[in-house]
Design a protein around this motif. Structure first.
Motif, PDB file in Angstrom:
ATOM      1  N   LEU A  63       0.801  -1.215   0.000  1.00  0.00           N
ATOM      2  CA  LEU A  63       0.000   0.000   0.000  1.00  0.00           C
ATOM      3  C   LEU A  63       0.833   1.264   0.000  1.00  0.00           C
ATOM      4  O   LEU A  63       0.484   2.245  -0.660  1.00  0.00           O
ATOM      5  CB  LEU A  63      -0.932   0.010   1.220  1.00  0.00           C
ATOM      6  N   SER A  64       1.930   1.258   0.759  1.00  0.00           N
ATOM      7  CA  SER A  64       2.716   2.485   0.892  1.00  0.00           C
ATOM      8  C   SER A  64       4.061   2.191   1.527  1.00  0.00           C
ATOM      9  O   SER A  64       4.270   1.123   2.117  1.00  0.00           O
ATOM     10  CB  SER A  64       1.971   3.524   1.741  1.00  0.00           C
ATOM     11  N   ASP A  65       4.953   3.147   1.416  1.00  0.00           N
ATOM     12  CA  ASP A  65       6.221   3.136   2.137  1.00  0.00           C
ATOM     13  C   ASP A  65       6.119   4.120   3.291  1.00  0.00           C
ATOM     14  O   ASP A  65       5.516   5.193   3.164  1.00  0.00           O
ATOM     15  CB  ASP A  65       7.375   3.547   1.219  1.00  0.00           C
ATOM     16  N   VAL A  66       6.696   3.753   4.419  1.00  0.00           N
ATOM     17  CA  VAL A  66       6.706   4.605   5.611  1.00  0.00           C
ATOM     18  C   VAL A  66       8.156   5.011   5.835  1.00  0.00           C
ATOM     19  O   VAL A  66       9.008   4.163   6.121  1.00  0.00           O
ATOM     20  CB  VAL A  66       6.149   3.856   6.839  1.00  0.00           C
ATOM     21  N   THR A  67       8.441   6.285   5.710  1.00  0.00           N
ATOM     22  CA  THR A  67       9.824   6.745   5.680  1.00  0.00           C
ATOM     23  C   THR A  67      10.029   7.953   6.591  1.00  0.00           C
ATOM     24  O   THR A  67       9.077   8.572   7.062  1.00  0.00           O
ATOM     25  CB  THR A  67      10.232   7.154   4.246  1.00  0.00           C
ATOM     26  N   THR A  68      11.275   8.266   6.828  1.00  0.00           N
ATOM     27  CA  THR A  68      11.674   9.535   7.430  1.00  0.00           C
ATOM     28  C   THR A  68      12.571  10.243   6.419  1.00  0.00           C
ATOM     29  O   THR A  68      13.133   9.601   5.528  1.00  0.00           O
ATOM     30  CB  THR A  68      12.459   9.326   8.737  1.00  0.00           C
ATOM     31  N   PRO A  69      12.725  11.555   6.523  1.00  0.00           N
ATOM     32  CA  PRO A  69      13.599  12.254   5.562  1.00  0.00           C
ATOM     33  C   PRO A  69      15.015  11.691   5.520  1.00  0.00           C
ATOM     34  O   PRO A  69      15.591  11.516   4.449  1.00  0.00           O
ATOM     35  CB  PRO A  69      13.570  13.704   6.060  1.00  0.00           C
ATOM     36  N   HIS A  70      15.585  11.358   6.673  1.00  0.00           N
ATOM     37  CA  HIS A  70      16.951  10.819   6.689  1.00  0.00           C
ATOM     38  C   HIS A  70      17.033   9.454   6.014  1.00  0.00           C
ATOM     39  O   HIS A  70      18.037   9.121   5.393  1.00  0.00           O
ATOM     40  CB  HIS A  70      17.461  10.699   8.123  1.00  0.00           C
ATOM     41  N   SER A  71      15.961   8.640   6.159  1.00  0.00           N
ATOM     42  CA  SER A  71      16.029   7.280   5.620  1.00  0.00           C
ATOM     43  C   SER A  71      16.048   7.267   4.099  1.00  0.00           C
ATOM     44  O   SER A  71      16.436   6.266   3.494  1.00  0.00           O
ATOM     45  CB  SER A  71      14.851   6.437   6.132  1.00  0.00           C
ATOM     46  N   LEU A  72      15.657   8.358   3.472  1.00  0.00           N
ATOM     47  CA  LEU A  72      15.655   8.438   2.014  1.00  0.00           C
ATOM     48  C   LEU A  72      16.941   9.050   1.468  1.00  0.00           C
ATOM     49  O   LEU A  72      17.029   9.358   0.276  1.00  0.00           O
ATOM     50  CB  LEU A  72      14.445   9.249   1.539  1.00  0.00           C
ATOM     51  N   THR A  73      17.934   9.215   2.330  1.00  0.00           N
ATOM     52  CA  THR A  73      19.228   9.753   1.906  1.00  0.00           C
ATOM     53  C   THR A  73      20.283   8.655   1.983  1.00  0.00           C
ATOM     54  O   THR A  73      20.017   7.531   2.408  1.00  0.00           O
ATOM     55  CB  THR A  73      19.664  10.922   2.804  1.00  0.00           C
ATOM     56  N   ASN A  74      21.516   9.008   1.588  1.00  0.00           N
ATOM     57  CA  ASN A  74      22.647   8.110   1.827  1.00  0.00           C
ATOM     58  C   ASN A  74      23.676   8.783   2.731  1.00  0.00           C
ATOM     59  O   ASN A  74      24.869   8.565   2.611  1.00  0.00           O
ATOM     60  CB  ASN A  74      23.278   7.632   0.520  1.00  0.00           C
ATOM     61  N   LYS A  75      23.163   9.606   3.673  1.00  0.00           N
ATOM     62  CA  LYS A  75      24.019  10.224   4.695  1.00  0.00           C
ATOM     63  C   LYS A  75      24.692   9.150   5.531  1.00  0.00           C
ATOM     64  O   LYS A  75      24.094   8.104   5.810  1.00  0.00           O
ATOM     65  CB  LYS A  75      23.189  11.137   5.610  1.00  0.00           C
ATOM     66  N   THR A  76      25.918   9.408   5.952  1.00  0.00           N
ATOM     67  CA  THR A  76      26.664   8.417   6.729  1.00  0.00           C
ATOM     68  C   THR A  76      27.144   8.970   8.075  1.00  0.00           C
ATOM     69  O   THR A  76      28.076   8.451   8.662  1.00  0.00           O
ATOM     70  CB  THR A  76      27.880   7.910   5.927  1.00  0.00           C
ATOM     71  N   ASP A  77      26.473  10.029   8.581  1.00  0.00           N
ATOM     72  CA  ASP A  77      26.866  10.573   9.876  1.00  0.00           C
ATOM     73  C   ASP A  77      26.192   9.847  11.037  1.00  0.00           C
ATOM     74  O   ASP A  77      26.470  10.124  12.202  1.00  0.00           O
ATOM     75  CB  ASP A  77      26.557  12.070   9.940  1.00  0.00           C
ATOM     76  N   ALA A  78      25.276   8.891  10.733  1.00  0.00           N
ATOM     77  CA  ALA A  78      24.592   8.098  11.750  1.00  0.00           C
ATOM     78  C   ALA A  78      23.949   6.910  11.040  1.00  0.00           C
ATOM     79  O   ALA A  78      24.189   6.684   9.854  1.00  0.00           O
ATOM     80  CB  ALA A  78      23.559   8.944  12.492  1.00  0.00           C
ATOM     81  N   PHE A  79      23.116   6.141  11.772  1.00  0.00           N
ATOM     82  CA  PHE A  79      22.456   4.972  11.198  1.00  0.00           C
ATOM     83  C   PHE A  79      20.955   5.261  11.098  1.00  0.00           C
ATOM     84  O   PHE A  79      20.259   5.299  12.110  1.00  0.00           O
ATOM     85  CB  PHE A  79      22.701   3.738  12.070  1.00  0.00           C
ATOM     86  N   TYR A  80      20.470   5.439   9.880  1.00  0.00           N
ATOM     87  CA  TYR A  80      19.105   5.911   9.674  1.00  0.00           C
ATOM     88  C   TYR A  80      18.158   4.822   9.172  1.00  0.00           C
ATOM     89  O   TYR A  80      17.164   5.107   8.523  1.00  0.00           O
ATOM     90  CB  TYR A  80      19.112   7.095   8.707  1.00  0.00           C
ATOM     91  N   SER A  81      18.449   3.570   9.464  1.00  0.00           N
ATOM     92  CA  SER A  81      17.559   2.485   9.072  1.00  0.00           C
ATOM     93  C   SER A  81      16.452   2.291  10.102  1.00  0.00           C
ATOM     94  O   SER A  81      16.655   2.482  11.306  1.00  0.00           O
ATOM     95  CB  SER A  81      18.346   1.179   8.929  1.00  0.00           C
TER      96      SER A  81
END
Length: 370
Positions: free
Chosen positions: A273-291
């Motif tokens: 039905l949908s994806d549930v995301t946060t803004p960070h989870s849609l990036t490839n930033k590596t300053d933390a763990f956004y999974s």
């Protein structure tokens, strides 16, 4: 959202905190670490939520960690009372003992195929009517029972997972975790790159395949958790995907793992039905763990422990258009997995108007909705 209190654990134990549960006036926080401390589950008195107190530990065995647990009030002819069920993980072949207390045993199928008299699937159904004498009633394995690929590249054929269904940095098919339906007749098994597998367990002696969630072709896979809502009409899955830091297999533009919502009114063919995301989870930033990590439903709300993005809360009354309505991001801290101070929120549990959130480095947060 505001934390009522937090309970910091003893960092000298060289461990991290794992999942969280609550029952009555107590919260339960698991442990996960390499090397394993054998501490087991920490039991916390939360009768005064502003002053949580560590009162005991349980299921602590040398050479093991106790990652997941649940507490239930049980009433059977053999046992009446509160029962703590703990998933025990072996740290090495030299010490401790292996196996999970509940239903998912990663790589059991290939391990037993090569080293045991009988092949036993990763999903195992155990009768605990008498908790002192548990017994296996049936099991299910992806390859042996349904002909799907299984295992991983480090395992010999036929469990080398040499199939396009095995994908991403950790290309593997194994049962990671499982949850039952509300009526206890269905199991939803997070089967990593195979997706969420739906099994009929209405006859405990004959577990049968019903259906599974199917990933988009470009997806990395990695189904970590699969949790149904209260009436078994909706399934939330979370992908534990660390693609941005999965060197040397990192793909430019690949993002972190997130949650997905599935219509399971027809369990043989779940519909995304949908994806549930946060803004960070849609990036490839590596300053933390956004999974994303662990989801839990409470009514029309979905709560997700999202590692460095903290606790995220979504209104899923319209599951085709989930809407974030709140979050809590705890104190950044250094830990075994984080050279820089970041939150690492592992598990979430909602009960009695309180939200219990476990952080791998900090410990237990007790949160209330304002």
């Amino acid at each position: 959202y505001q934390a009522i209190a937090r309970l910091r654990t003893d960092r000298s134990l060289e461990q991290t905190n794992a999942d969280v549960w609550s029952h009555g006036d107590f919260a339960y926080v698991g442990t996960w670490a390499i090397p394993c401390s054998g501490t087991g589950v920490k039991i916390v008195d939360v009768s005064d939520p502003s002053k949580p107190e560590l009162v005991a530990t349980a299921a602590g065995y040398p050479g093991t960690s106790a990652e997941d647990m649940e507490v239930l009030s049980v009433d059977t002819p053999a046992f009446t009372g509160d029962l703590l069920a703990v998933g025990i993980q072996q740290c090495s072949e030299e010490e401790g003992f292996g196996g999970l207390a509940l239903l998912a045993s990663p790589f059991s199928e290939p391990f037993t195929f090569f080293f045991a008299p009988e092949t036993i699937g990763d999903f195992q159904l155990v009768d605990i009517t008498d908790p002192a004498n548990p017994s296996l009633t049936d099991d299910w394995g992806a390859l042996k029972d349904a002909g799907f690929p299984a295992g991983a590249g480090f395992i010999p054929p036929p469990y080398d997972c040499s199939d396009p269904l095995c994908r991403g940095a950790f290309a593997a098919i194994f049962a990671h975790s499982t949850k039952p339906s509300g009526d206890g007749t269905t199991a939803y098994v997070a089967y990593w790159d195979l997706g969420a597998v739906v099994l009929d367990i209405s006859d405990p002696t004959d577990v049968t395949f019903v259906g599974r969630t199917v990933y988009p072709l470009a997806s990395d896979g990695d189904t970590h958790s699969a949790v149904p809502n209260g009436d078994d009409s909706l399934l939330a899955t979370t992908d534990e995907d660390f693609s941005p830091v999965d060197l040397p297999t990192k793909v430019p533009g690949d993002t972190w793992g997130f949650a997905r919502l599935w219509d399971i009114s027809n369990p043989s063919s779940p519909v995304r039905l949908s994806d549930v995301t946060t803004p960070h989870s849609l990036t490839n930033k590596t300053d933390a763990f956004y999974s994303a990590h662990n989801p839990e439903f409470a009514g029309d709300k979905l709560y997700v422990s999202w590692y460095s993005d903290g606790l995220r809360i979504f209104d899923v009354s319209d599951p085709a258009s989930p809407r974030e309505i709140g979050f809590y991001r705890g104190q950044p801290n250094r830990g075994l997995l984080s050279p820089r101070p970041i939150p690492l929120d592992w598990g979430v549990h909602v009960e009695g108007g309180r939200i219990y959130l476990s952080d791998m480095s900090v410990g237990l947060y007790i949160i209330e909705e304002k």
